[in-house]
Each structure stands twice: as C-alpha cells, then as structure tokens.
Enzyme design. Sequence first.
Site, short mmCIF file in Angstrom:
data_model
loop_
_atom_site.label_atom_id
_atom_site.label_comp_id
_atom_site.label_asym_id
_atom_site.label_seq_id
_atom_site.Cartn_x
_atom_site.Cartn_y
_atom_site.Cartn_z
CB CYS A 156 -1.21 -0.10 1.22
SG CYS A 156 -1.55 -1.76 1.28
NE ARG A 216 4.20 1.30 -2.54
CZ ARG A 216 5.08 1.35 -1.28
NH1 ARG A 216 6.45 1.75 -1.19
NH2 ARG A 216 4.76 1.08 -0.01
CD1 TRP A 223 -0.74 -5.61 -2.38
CD2 TRP A 223 -0.57 -4.39 -4.64
NE1 TRP A 223 -0.17 -7.04 -2.98
CE2 TRP A 223 0.13 -7.02 -4.23
CE3 TRP A 223 -1.05 -4.79 -5.73
CZ2 TRP A 223 -0.19 -7.03 -5.49
CZ3 TRP A 223 -0.43 -5.39 -7.38
CH2 TRP A 223 0.13 -6.71 -6.61
CG ASN A 259 1.78 -0.99 3.67
OD1 ASN A 259 1.83 -1.97 3.22
ND2 ASN A 259 2.97 -0.27 3.12
N GLY A 260 0.59 -2.71 5.73
CA GLY A 260 1.37 -3.93 6.98
C GLY A 260 0.50 -5.01 6.59
CD GLU A 298 12.74 -19.52 -11.80
OE1 GLU A 298 12.49 -20.19 -12.07
OE2 GLU A 298 13.00 -17.91 -11.03
CE LYS A 351 13.88 -15.00 -12.72
NZ LYS A 351 12.44 -16.29 -12.70
CD GLU A 391 12.46 -14.78 -17.20
OE1 GLU A 391 11.19 -14.29 -17.94
OE2 GLU A 391 12.28 -15.24 -16.23
CG HIS A 414 20.71 -41.13 -18.87
ND1 HIS A 414 20.64 -42.49 -19.14
CD2 HIS A 414 20.44 -40.96 -18.23
CE1 HIS A 414 20.61 -42.93 -18.38
NE2 HIS A 414 20.11 -42.09 -17.43
CE LYS A 435 5.33 -9.50 -12.80
NZ LYS A 435 6.68 -10.63 -12.30
#
Length: 609
Positions: A2, A27, A74, A98-99, A482, A486, A489, A505, A604
């Site tokens: 937030c 944000r 948010w 916020n929290g 992963e 990263k 991309e 193999h 995104k």
Amino acid sequence: MCGIVGYIGSGKAQGILIDGLKKLEYRGYDSAGIAIFDGETLIIKRTKGKIRDLEKILAKEPVKGSVGIAHTRWATHGKPSEENAHPHRVGPVAVVHNGIIENHIELRKWLESNGHEFSSETDTEIFAHLIEEKLKGGSSFLDSVLWALKQVSGSYAIVVINEDEPDKLIGARSGSPLILGLGEGEYFLASDIPAILSYTRNMVFLEDGDVVTLSRETVKIFDIEGKQVEREPKRITWDPGMAEKSGYKHFMQKEIFEQPRAIADTLTGRVFSDSGEIRFEYLNMSEDFAKKLQRITIVACGTSWHAGLVGRYYLEKFLRIPVDVELGSEYRYRDPVISDYHLVIGISQSGETADTIAGLKAGKERGARILSICNVIDSSVARMSDDVLYTHAGPEIGVASTKAFTTQIVTLYMLSLLLAKLRGDVDEIEVAEKIGDLLQVPSLVEKVLKQDPLIEKISQKYYKYQNFLYLGRHLNFPIALEGALKLKEISYIHAEGYPAGEMKHGPIALIDENLPVVAVATRSTVYEKIYNNIEEVKARNGEVIALASEGDKRIKDVANEIIYLPFSNEDLSPVINVIPLQLFAYHVAVNRGTDVDQPRNLAKSVTVE
Ligand code: AGP
C-alpha cells in the site's frame, strides 16, 4: 504494498496528497482514498480502481483544507472495493495503514463484543476502532494511538487524523516503512521517498516502534512507551527515477532484495510456532475433503511451474498421495482425467496467465476442486478458485519473477503442513518444529543477499559465455530450471536446467571449457550424487560454479567458483538456493547491457495463448 501520504502545513492538502499517491503508483494498487479536514469537518473520499477515478470524484467535489491523509491499497485482507478502501473512519478518527495485523480476528471479536460495528473486511479498520475506543474513555489522542498500537501484533505503518484535533497528525511504524518529510512550516509522512521528494529532500526514516506527532509548528518522535526519541534527518540526493526503485538500479534488483520482507509478510498471521497453528484467510476446504483427498494436480507456467515442482515434493512427502505438476499450455489440451476428491492447484503471480486459467478450467469442468496460489487479490485465477492462498509479496514489477517465486514456495510448504495436519498425518510437535524452520527463512535469505558482491564478481568472469548448463537434483532440480530461466530471460544467453542424474544420458557430450556449469550442490540426501556429477564435468575440462553449504571443504576440489550458503532444513533449501541464481542472472544481464526489467519479447503477464 500500500501507499501512504500524510500532509500538514499551509498548502492545499488535496493536490499534495494526490500528487504523492501518483508518485507511488508504481507499487501497484487496486483502490485509493483521501481524508482532509476542511476547517469544519473531516471529508473522506474513496474509490475502488485508480487514482484517476478518485480525481474524478474530487473534480466534482473538491476538498479544501491543509491537513490530510491519503492511501492506495494493495489488497491483502478483503477484496478491492470502496468499503475496503482506506482511510477507515470510526468516530472522529480516520486511519490509513500499510502492513498486516496478525491478531486481527481476535481483536475484531473483542471490539464487536464491546459494541463496535465494522463496515469493512479489512484488518486496518481495527486500528480506528481501538483508537476511538480509547478516546471515548477520555484518553488523549497520542495516548489512544499508543494504546492501540500495543494491542496489535504484526506489521504496520499507519497515519491517523482526528477531526477533534485537526491541527495534528500521528504516524507510527513497525515492520512497514514510514518516512517523515521535513518542510518549511509543513510536514509530510509517506511510505516511500518518491511521494514527497518534490517537496523536501530532508527526511527522517522512522524506525520500528517509532510514533511521530506532527503539527504545523513542531514534530516529535516517541517510542511505543511515549518516551521522546531523537532521529537524525537525512538529505536525499536521488533523482525521482532512482527513488521509485528505492535506490536500486532496477525493479528486479529491488524485488530480489525485498524477499526477506515478502517472505515474512507471507508467513505473518498464518503460522504460529508456539501453538503449531496454521491458517489461511480464504481456505474454505473442509476437514472431510482434506481427509478424503486422493490426488493433486498442480497447473502453472514458467517460474510458477518451477514452484509447483518444488511443491510436489512437499505434498507427496506430507500427504502420501500422488501429485502431478502440469504446464498450463499442455494440460488444457489433454482432456485430463479427474478422479473423486481431486484437488487442482493453480499457481500464478499475476493470476491472469491464459494457459494457467485454461488448465484450471479443464480441471474445474471435470469436477476438480480448485485451489490457487496468487499474488494479486481478486485476479481471474483467484476468482475461479474454491480456495485462494495469497502470497503477500507486494507488486512484482520486474518481468523476471523473483519474490513471487520464493513466496509461492513457502506458501506451498505451509499448505502441505496444514493439509497433513487436517489428515492427521503429522503431530503438533513436528508441525511446530517445521514452522520454526520456516520462520527462520527470512533471516537466512537476508544472509544470502550479503553475498551479492561475490556473485557480482563471479558474473564479471562469465557474462560473455553464450551457453550455460544448470544442474540440480531432487528438491533442487526445479531450482536448476529456475536459475536457467532467470539467466535466459534477462540476459538472452542460452541456458538449460537439467536433472543432474540425466547427464550420462546425453548432456555430458556438451561439456567442454566453453560451457560453464552451475551446480546446486548444497547439503542434501543426494549430495554425493551431485558431487560425482561435478567431478564428471571437471574431468572433461568443464567450468563449475557451485552452490555449496557453509563448511563444505570437499567442494573446493571440484569447483572453479563456490558460493557458500546457510543450511536450515533440506525441504526449505530451494528458497535459499534460488537467491544466488537470481543475483547471478541479474548481474550477468547488467554486464551485457540488456533491459533487465523489460526484457525483449516478454510481458509480465502472458494473458494470451
Ligand atoms: C518468470 O520470470 C517469467 N516472467 C514467466 O515465466 C512467468 O513466471 C510465467 O509467465 C507465469 O506467470 P504467472 O506466475 O503470473 O502466472
């Protein structure tokens, strides 16, 4: 996260507050609101949607006045809506926050038993009721706020305005940032620097436990006991662009370093190590369904699919039922077989990935129960689910997913423990112990992030290579995938993640001095196996960058570069081990001059097939 802005001075509060909220738009948010004292009363305007929607309301009914608070929300507790938007008003006070208040359920019950009526689903509204409760009893504004703060556990940055004392604002922080801006005869409060940078460069970064009172004449900072404290102002020299990234060069870098906070926020209010309790706000599944659960299918794409591969280990280990992990783009065309008591889990940061949505629909249409793990409240995936577990990672702006990934993994771990508890497969002591390990993760990640300079140095040595191989086994095979994703991309280098056991193999034919190998070789039940794989690479002149556990001396015999990592519990090693791979990919990309936050050809959220 937030966004909060507060202002008191001689200027027009409405313009200053709206301008501040706009500087925090990056944000991410889903509703906005403002409260201004217009000389007679406290005027509150709120709306679901964007700041421009709030501006339309204010254009029709502008609010004069030179003291006020404002907020972009948010959503974490309660869907995006006008009634859940901040500020929340009770009696003469209005609050923006916020929290996450961890004990919001207990406090809400206590307040309702004392006659308080709630008008929102949020945890924030509790602050307004607590402060009003104390003011009614004759306490001062400051004492009422101090008392309210002592009732809550969890994280907060709040600003409070009081219609009965309009020449004062009170702010406080614990766990969420709050910055005090020092102007000439005017003062500001904000969640982040960009909101007030155009009004002042003199700022105080309030510390956890600080409470600040602002009037047009003075600013005083207290600790939670009401004892006055001194805080050194800082002069901010950033330009606005740097300020949006909190001084980091890219959003991705900022989000990598936000992971301790993101993971802590994802755990807060959900796991309790003393009682072994685990709870999720929007998990509606019955104990009966959990007990009868026969099969799980995880559906996701990209990084979220990698999180699903880790989650499979947890779910199979604790529940002893078969778990499949499917790519949305494949599962949607498979005419999948759904059995009785079949749970389909959708994992999606954005909650808008077309292939994941289609895969979940394929399961839903055939009678599966849908549970989703999302980072965006009320997203399409969340809305189609019977159960939703939100990662509290905050908005993830960099296209390359980082903090969403690690919060997805810890959420899958919590879910596995909770389902095992419901099925009677684990006892309270074992759960409490595992929750203890989980609660250590944020500080372990913080420790790993301190290796950033070493990782940057290693990236200088390797950023010109055109191909990489990432190797991992067991729980860390998904981390090899992963790490490779990263790198490819954001740096556009061809990188392949592979199960280390597969080397013989085929892939071992690739090994030579031109193909650096990144091996996840931290302490594990398969350490000897991965060690042998590294020896095979070395025997063929391969270059090895190894992730190893602190204290591992043998690794020096086979690796060219070593990144030592703390060890906690093998199950949670993927969360620790992915961090250096995120940082390595980031620094390689920076060295190669690519657009780290907006890599070519990528979006995104892939909302199309
Ligand atoms: C990961 O870094 C990529 N941005 C991409 O693979 C992403 O994870 C994938 O598109 C899934 O997105 P979602 O989590 O929003 O569904």
